[in-house]
Write a protein that holds these residues in place. Structure first.
Motif, PDB file in Angstrom:
ATOM      1  N   LYS A 129       0.868  -1.173   0.000  1.00  0.00           N
ATOM      2  CA  LYS A 129       0.000   0.000   0.000  1.00  0.00           C
ATOM      3  C   LYS A 129       0.904   1.223   0.000  1.00  0.00           C
ATOM      4  O   LYS A 129       1.867   1.290   0.760  1.00  0.00           O
ATOM      5  N   ILE A 130       0.577   2.189  -0.849  1.00  0.00           N
ATOM      6  CA  ILE A 130       1.301   3.457  -0.828  1.00  0.00           C
ATOM      7  C   ILE A 130       0.801   4.244   0.383  1.00  0.00           C
ATOM      8  O   ILE A 130      -0.395   4.274   0.651  1.00  0.00           O
ATOM      9  N   CYS A 131       1.708   4.843   1.109  1.00  0.00           N
ATOM     10  CA  CYS A 131       1.348   5.633   2.295  1.00  0.00           C
ATOM     11  C   CYS A 131       1.428   7.103   1.905  1.00  0.00           C
ATOM     12  O   CYS A 131       2.510   7.683   1.868  1.00  0.00           O
ATOM     13  N   ASP A 132       0.280   7.673   1.619  1.00  0.00           N
ATOM     14  CA  ASP A 132       0.252   9.029   1.080  1.00  0.00           C
ATOM     15  C   ASP A 132      -0.187  10.087   2.083  1.00  0.00           C
ATOM     16  O   ASP A 132      -0.398  11.239   1.713  1.00  0.00           O
ATOM     17  N   SER A 133      -0.300   9.691   3.357  1.00  0.00           N
ATOM     18  CA  SER A 133      -0.620  10.685   4.384  1.00  0.00           C
ATOM     19  C   SER A 133      -0.069  10.214   5.727  1.00  0.00           C
ATOM     20  O   SER A 133       0.120   9.011   5.949  1.00  0.00           O
ATOM     21  N   ILE A 134       0.171  11.159   6.602  1.00  0.00           N
ATOM     22  CA  ILE A 134       0.652  10.825   7.947  1.00  0.00           C
ATOM     23  C   ILE A 134      -0.393   9.989   8.681  1.00  0.00           C
ATOM     24  O   ILE A 134      -0.053   9.051   9.408  1.00  0.00           O
ATOM     25  N   GLU A 135      -1.658  10.277   8.474  1.00  0.00           N
ATOM     26  CA  GLU A 135      -2.726   9.511   9.130  1.00  0.00           C
ATOM     27  C   GLU A 135      -2.684   8.048   8.716  1.00  0.00           C
ATOM     28  O   GLU A 135      -2.838   7.146   9.544  1.00  0.00           O
ATOM     29  N   PHE A 136      -2.472   7.797   7.412  1.00  0.00           N
ATOM     30  CA  PHE A 136      -2.406   6.419   6.926  1.00  0.00           C
ATOM     31  C   PHE A 136      -1.171   5.718   7.474  1.00  0.00           C
ATOM     32  O   PHE A 136      -1.222   4.538   7.840  1.00  0.00           O
ATOM     33  N   ILE A 137      -0.059   6.429   7.533  1.00  0.00           N
ATOM     34  CA  ILE A 137       1.168   5.864   8.106  1.00  0.00           C
ATOM     35  C   ILE A 137       0.936   5.462   9.562  1.00  0.00           C
ATOM     36  O   ILE A 137       1.289   4.357   9.980  1.00  0.00           O
ATOM     37  N   LYS A 138       0.306   6.344  10.332  1.00  0.00           N
ATOM     38  CA  LYS A 138       0.022   6.026  11.742  1.00  0.00           C
ATOM     39  C   LYS A 138      -0.900   4.820  11.865  1.00  0.00           C
ATOM     40  O   LYS A 138      -0.713   3.966  12.736  1.00  0.00           O
ATOM     41  N   GLN A 139      -1.898   4.737  10.981  1.00  0.00           N
ATOM     42  CA  GLN A 139      -2.808   3.595  10.994  1.00  0.00           C
ATOM     43  C   GLN A 139      -2.030   2.300  10.762  1.00  0.00           C
ATOM     44  O   GLN A 139      -2.236   1.300  11.459  1.00  0.00           O
ATOM     45  N   LYS A 140      -1.135   2.300   9.786  1.00  0.00           N
ATOM     46  CA  LYS A 140      -0.363   1.094   9.480  1.00  0.00           C
ATOM     47  C   LYS A 140       0.623   0.759  10.600  1.00  0.00           C
ATOM     48  O   LYS A 140       0.842  -0.410  10.910  1.00  0.00           O
ATOM     49  N   LEU A 141       1.232   1.782  11.202  1.00  0.00           N
ATOM     50  CA  LEU A 141       2.116   1.534  12.344  1.00  0.00           C
ATOM     51  C   LEU A 141       1.334   0.877  13.485  1.00  0.00           C
ATOM     52  O   LEU A 141       1.803  -0.110  14.078  1.00  0.00           O
ATOM     53  N   ASN A 142       0.166   1.399  13.796  1.00  0.00           N
ATOM     54  CA  ASN A 142      -0.648   0.813  14.864  1.00  0.00           C
ATOM     55  C   ASN A 142      -1.036  -0.620  14.535  1.00  0.00           C
ATOM     56  O   ASN A 142      -0.976  -1.505  15.395  1.00  0.00           O
ATOM     57  N   TYR A 143      -1.439  -0.848  13.296  1.00  0.00           N
ATOM     58  CA  TYR A 143      -1.828  -2.191  12.872  1.00  0.00           C
ATOM     59  C   TYR A 143      -0.676  -3.181  13.065  1.00  0.00           C
ATOM     60  O   TYR A 143      -0.833  -4.244  13.669  1.00  0.00           O
ATOM     61  N   MET A 144       0.499  -2.820  12.535  1.00  0.00           N
ATOM     62  CA  MET A 144       1.611  -3.766  12.628  1.00  0.00           C
ATOM     63  C   MET A 144       2.102  -3.933  14.057  1.00  0.00           C
ATOM     64  O   MET A 144       2.419  -5.046  14.473  1.00  0.00           O
ATOM     65  N   HIS A 145       2.137  -2.862  14.820  1.00  0.00           N
ATOM     66  CA  HIS A 145       2.635  -2.955  16.189  1.00  0.00           C
ATOM     67  C   HIS A 145       1.697  -3.763  17.085  1.00  0.00           C
ATOM     68  O   HIS A 145       2.154  -4.420  18.031  1.00  0.00           O
ATOM     69  N   ASP A 146       0.403  -3.745  16.809  1.00  0.00           N
ATOM     70  CA  ASP A 146      -0.553  -4.536  17.595  1.00  0.00           C
ATOM     71  C   ASP A 146      -0.550  -6.011  17.207  1.00  0.00           C
ATOM     72  O   ASP A 146      -1.037  -6.856  17.955  1.00  0.00           O
ATOM     73  N   ASN A 147      -0.003  -6.345  16.059  1.00  0.00           N
ATOM     74  CA  ASN A 147      -0.039  -7.701  15.517  1.00  0.00           C
ATOM     75  C   ASN A 147       0.422  -8.788  16.495  1.00  0.00           C
ATOM     76  O   ASN A 147      -0.243  -9.809  16.624  1.00  0.00           O
ATOM     77  N   PRO A 148       1.542  -8.605  17.214  1.00  0.00           N
ATOM     78  CA  PRO A 148       2.005  -9.675  18.111  1.00  0.00           C
ATOM     79  C   PRO A 148       1.066  -9.962  19.285  1.00  0.00           C
ATOM     80  O   PRO A 148       1.135 -11.033  19.887  1.00  0.00           O
ATOM     81  N   CYS A 149       0.186  -9.032  19.609  1.00  0.00           N
ATOM     82  CA  CYS A 149      -0.718  -9.199  20.753  1.00  0.00           C
ATOM     83  C   CYS A 149      -2.083  -9.756  20.346  1.00  0.00           C
ATOM     84  O   CYS A 149      -2.865 -10.147  21.198  1.00  0.00           O
ATOM     85  N   LYS A 150      -2.373  -9.757  19.079  1.00  0.00           N
ATOM     86  CA  LYS A 150      -3.714 -10.085  18.595  1.00  0.00           C
ATOM     87  C   LYS A 150      -3.874 -11.554  18.258  1.00  0.00           C
ATOM     88  O   LYS A 150      -2.910 -12.264  18.038  1.00  0.00           O
ATOM     89  N   GLY A 151      -5.145 -11.963  18.175  1.00  0.00           N
ATOM     90  CA  GLY A 151      -5.507 -13.293  17.695  1.00  0.00           C
ATOM     91  C   GLY A 151      -4.818 -14.418  18.441  1.00  0.00           C
ATOM     92  O   GLY A 151      -4.689 -14.378  19.664  1.00  0.00           O
ATOM     93  N   ASN A 152      -4.389 -15.397  17.693  1.00  0.00           N
ATOM     94  CA  ASN A 152      -3.740 -16.576  18.279  1.00  0.00           C
ATOM     95  C   ASN A 152      -2.295 -16.342  18.667  1.00  0.00           C
ATOM     96  O   ASN A 152      -1.682 -17.205  19.276  1.00  0.00           O
TER      97      ASN A 152
END
Length: 186
Positions: A129-152
């Motif tokens: 995904k192209i990151c064309d705004s700071i808001e989108f970058i923050k969204q992706k950072l939050n998504y990836m950083h939460d990954n180890p705590c989520k789901g299984n």
């Protein structure tokens, strides 16, 4: 068969995800988190930036600031996956993971075997995904950083505690096991 979509951009910040073959935990089994860090180092040496990441047992998420080069972004990522694959296979052999190696070898398509491919380590395509705004970058950072705590996964209680992530830098200002580059305001 997955379709590889050509990235129509020459540079920019991209959210990149690539996954081990059939979601197998090959990075963990091969003890190869450092192999991904070496690829990050290679990218930095070529003028690209690593703005965020999480390396999971079976996939990698990264925010990469690609500088304009003669190579396409698809080629850069594809070459990185290929060279990481060689090291993962070497380490799996060293660890005696013969059943796993056999699985990775048996699954190679006939046409790819003719081209000397011996193992499937990564899924053929990768997501971007192209990151064309700071808001989108923050969204992706939050998504990836939460990954180890989520789901299984349950790899940690708090994202800041997962060692193979840039989360510590973004939440505390302290660099973790790998130094990330600051995201420049657009």
């Amino acid at each position: 068969m997955p379709v590889q979509q050509t990235i129509p951009y020459a540079s920019g910040i991209f959210f990149i995800t690539f996954t081990c073959y059939k979601w197998l935990p090959l990075i963990e089994k091969a003890g190869s988190y450092d192999v991904v860090y070496k690829w990050f180092d290679y990218l930095k040496a070529k003028g690209h930036g690593i703005n965020g990441f999480v390396i999971m047992p079976n996939h990698v998420h990264a925010l990469i600031n690609f500088a304009a080069t003669e190579q396409t972004i698809n080629t850069i990522v594809g070459n990185g996956k290929r060279f990481m694959a060689y090291e993962l296979i070497k380490r799996l052999k060293d660890k005696g993971e013969n059943d796993l190696l056999s699985t990775l070898s048996n699954e190679v398509e006939r046409t790819r075997k003719k081209n000397n491919k011996k193992h499937d380590v990564w899924e053929l395509s990768f997501d971007w995904k192209i990151c064309d705004s700071i808001e989108f970058i923050k969204q992706k950072l939050n998504y990836m950083h939460d990954n180890p705590c989520k789901g299984n996964w349950g790899l940690c209680q708090s994202p800041v505690d997962y060692i193979h992530s840039s989360c510590k830098y973004y939440l505390t200002g302290e660099q973790g096991v790998y130094i990330v580059d600051d995201i420049e305001e657009k």
